[in-house]
Design a protein around this motif. Structure first.
Motif, short mmCIF file in Angstrom:
data_model
loop_
_atom_site.label_atom_id
_atom_site.label_comp_id
_atom_site.label_asym_id
_atom_site.label_seq_id
_atom_site.Cartn_x
_atom_site.Cartn_y
_atom_site.Cartn_z
N THR A 17 0.85 -1.19 0.00
CA THR A 17 0.00 0.00 0.00
C THR A 17 0.88 1.24 0.00
OG1 THR A 17 -1.69 -1.16 1.28
CG2 THR A 17 -1.82 1.24 1.23
N ALA A 18 0.50 2.24 -0.75
CA ALA A 18 1.21 3.52 -0.73
C ALA A 18 0.18 4.64 -0.79
CB ALA A 18 2.17 3.63 -1.91
N THR A 19 0.51 5.77 -0.17
CA THR A 19 -0.41 6.90 -0.17
C THR A 19 0.37 8.19 -0.05
OG1 THR A 19 -2.37 7.83 0.92
CG2 THR A 19 -0.69 6.89 2.34
N GLY A 20 -0.25 9.27 -0.42
CA GLY A 20 0.31 10.59 -0.20
C GLY A 20 -0.52 11.34 0.81
N PRO A 21 -0.11 12.56 1.15
CA PRO A 21 -0.90 13.32 2.13
C PRO A 21 -2.29 13.62 1.61
CG PRO A 21 1.07 14.55 1.41
CD PRO A 21 1.06 13.27 0.67
N THR A 22 -3.26 13.54 2.48
CA THR A 22 -4.61 13.91 2.11
C THR A 22 -4.93 15.35 2.47
OG1 THR A 22 -5.40 13.06 4.23
CG2 THR A 22 -5.44 11.55 2.35
N ALA A 23 -4.03 16.00 3.20
CA ALA A 23 -4.14 17.43 3.48
C ALA A 23 -2.74 17.99 3.64
CB ALA A 23 -4.96 17.68 4.74
N ARG A 24 -2.52 19.17 3.12
CA ARG A 24 -1.20 19.80 3.20
C ARG A 24 -1.32 21.17 3.88
NH1 ARG A 24 2.75 17.42 -0.04
NH2 ARG A 24 1.98 15.94 -1.62
N GLY A 25 -0.34 21.45 4.73
CA GLY A 25 -0.26 22.77 5.33
C GLY A 25 -1.33 23.09 6.34
N ARG A 26 -1.96 22.08 6.91
CA ARG A 26 -3.01 22.32 7.88
C ARG A 26 -2.41 22.94 9.15
NH1 ARG A 26 -6.22 17.22 10.11
NH2 ARG A 26 -4.57 17.28 11.68
N PHE A 27 -3.17 23.85 9.77
CA PHE A 27 -2.69 24.47 11.00
C PHE A 27 -2.84 23.47 12.15
CE2 PHE A 27 -3.56 28.14 8.37
CZ PHE A 27 -2.48 28.97 8.65
N GLY A 28 -1.71 22.98 12.65
CA GLY A 28 -1.71 22.06 13.76
C GLY A 28 -1.33 22.76 15.05
N MET A 29 -1.09 21.98 16.08
CA MET A 29 -0.70 22.56 17.37
C MET A 29 0.72 23.12 17.31
SD MET A 29 -2.45 19.85 20.01
CE MET A 29 -2.11 18.44 18.97
N CYS A 30 1.61 22.40 16.60
CA CYS A 30 3.03 22.77 16.63
C CYS A 30 3.51 23.44 15.35
CB CYS A 30 3.88 21.54 16.90
SG CYS A 30 3.59 20.84 18.53
N GLY A 31 2.72 23.37 14.29
CA GLY A 31 3.15 23.95 13.02
C GLY A 31 2.19 23.57 11.91
N ARG A 32 2.66 23.75 10.69
CA ARG A 32 1.87 23.38 9.52
C ARG A 32 2.10 21.90 9.22
NH1 ARG A 32 0.19 28.20 6.79
NH2 ARG A 32 -1.14 26.78 5.60
N LEU A 33 0.97 21.17 9.02
CA LEU A 33 1.00 19.73 8.93
C LEU A 33 0.60 19.23 7.54
CD1 LEU A 33 -0.78 18.70 12.24
CD2 LEU A 33 1.58 18.17 11.65
N ASP A 34 1.35 18.25 7.04
CA ASP A 34 0.87 17.38 5.97
C ASP A 34 0.39 16.11 6.65
OD1 ASP A 34 1.75 19.29 4.21
OD2 ASP A 34 3.49 18.16 3.54
N VAL A 35 -0.86 15.75 6.47
CA VAL A 35 -1.46 14.66 7.25
C VAL A 35 -1.78 13.48 6.36
CG1 VAL A 35 -2.34 16.19 9.03
CG2 VAL A 35 -3.76 15.66 7.05
N TYR A 36 -1.73 12.30 6.96
CA TYR A 36 -1.99 11.04 6.30
C TYR A 36 -3.02 10.26 7.13
CZ TYR A 36 2.51 12.06 4.04
OH TYR A 36 3.55 12.66 3.36
N PRO A 37 -4.27 10.70 7.16
CA PRO A 37 -5.24 9.99 8.00
C PRO A 37 -5.55 8.60 7.48
CG PRO A 37 -6.33 11.65 6.68
CD PRO A 37 -4.87 11.81 6.43
N GLY A 38 -5.92 7.76 8.40
CA GLY A 38 -6.41 6.44 8.02
C GLY A 38 -5.33 5.42 7.74
N ILE A 39 -4.04 5.76 8.03
CA ILE A 39 -3.01 4.76 7.77
C ILE A 39 -2.67 4.02 9.05
CG2 ILE A 39 -2.02 6.07 5.87
CD1 ILE A 39 0.25 6.85 7.72
#
Length: 242
Positions: A220-242
């Motif tokens: 299985t391979a995937t890329g980020p499903t969201a880029r640059g989201r405002f997180g607690m510590c910084g801007r996040l590229d997130v990979y939910p569901g993995i």
């Protein structure tokens, strides 16, 4: 016969890419994230670029751990942690119990009047996703600065020999998340527990000379499903569901 299957990311951990905020902090550091703790999840950092530190506060010590490319650092639940960005700090974040942080397993070090109940806390940490980016930046920065001010107070009290403010924060954090525990247990059973049970089942099968699970291997391979989201510590590229 293998009776359990798990196809998620190894160990049911969550992964994200983090660019730590470079906004100057209230005490004059070059940049940094929002102090918070997790209730049931250990967290790990793999530093990929830049330099900085993670400041941590527990019931036993305050500590500052330098971060540079190649550093791997981690800490257990209950550790208040705050990233400091000296220059271009970027991190791959590995979270235990994938899905729990997104389900509320993080409490910011906000003042006590923001921790009185779930609705009050939710309003204090909310960053509306449909707001213009400039407004999201303003809210995220104000939220960070408010939590940082309380973190500095907790640290000062601890270093002065008064553990009560830290203990009170830990109690308030635990009270905030109690209504979520049934949902968290379901996520844990579907994730980390299922991954562990799959290994147990595979060991049992191999002892019984049954290697049938090997024929079901897949990639299985995937890329980020969201880029640059405002997180607690910084801007996040997130990979939910993995």
């Amino acid at each position: 016969m293998v009776s359990a299957a798990y196809g998620g990311f190894p160990g049911a951990v969550g992964v994200s890419r983090l660019t730590v905020y470079d906004w100057p902090t209230i005490e004059g550091l070059p940049g940094g994230g929002t102090p918070h703790l997790h209730l049931t999840c250990s967290e790990g950092y793999v530093v990929t670029a830049g330099r900085g530190a993670v400041q941590t506060l527990t019931a036993s010590e305050y500590r500052e751990t330098p971060l540079e490319p190649g550093t791997v650092a981690w800490f257990t639940p209950g550790t208040i942690h705050r990233l400091v960005n000296d220059s271009g700090l970027e991190i791959t974040v590995v979270m235990q119990n994938s899905g729990l942080p997104e389900a509320g397993d993080a409490v910011l070090t906000l003042p006590p009047d923001r921790l009185v109940d779930g609705d009050t806390y939710a309003e204090a940490v909310r960053i509306p996703s449909d707001d213009p980016e400039a407004e999201q930046v303003r809210i995220a920065r104000a939220r960070r600065d408010l939590a940082t001010a309380r973190f500095l107070e907790l640290r000062e009290a601890f270093e002065s020999g008064d553990p009560e403010p830290l203990a009170a924060f830990q109690q308030a954090a635990a009270e905030l998340v109690r209504p979520r525990l049934d949902d968290w247990e379901r996520r844990w059973r579907d994730g980390a527990h299922a991954a562990s049970e799959a290994t147990r089942s595979q060991l049992d099968a191999l002892r019984g000379k049954d290697q049938g699970h090997l024929s079901g291997a897949r990639v299985t391979a995937t890329g980020p499903t969201a880029r640059g989201r405002f997180g607690m510590c910084g801007r996040l590229d997130v990979y939910p569901g993995i």
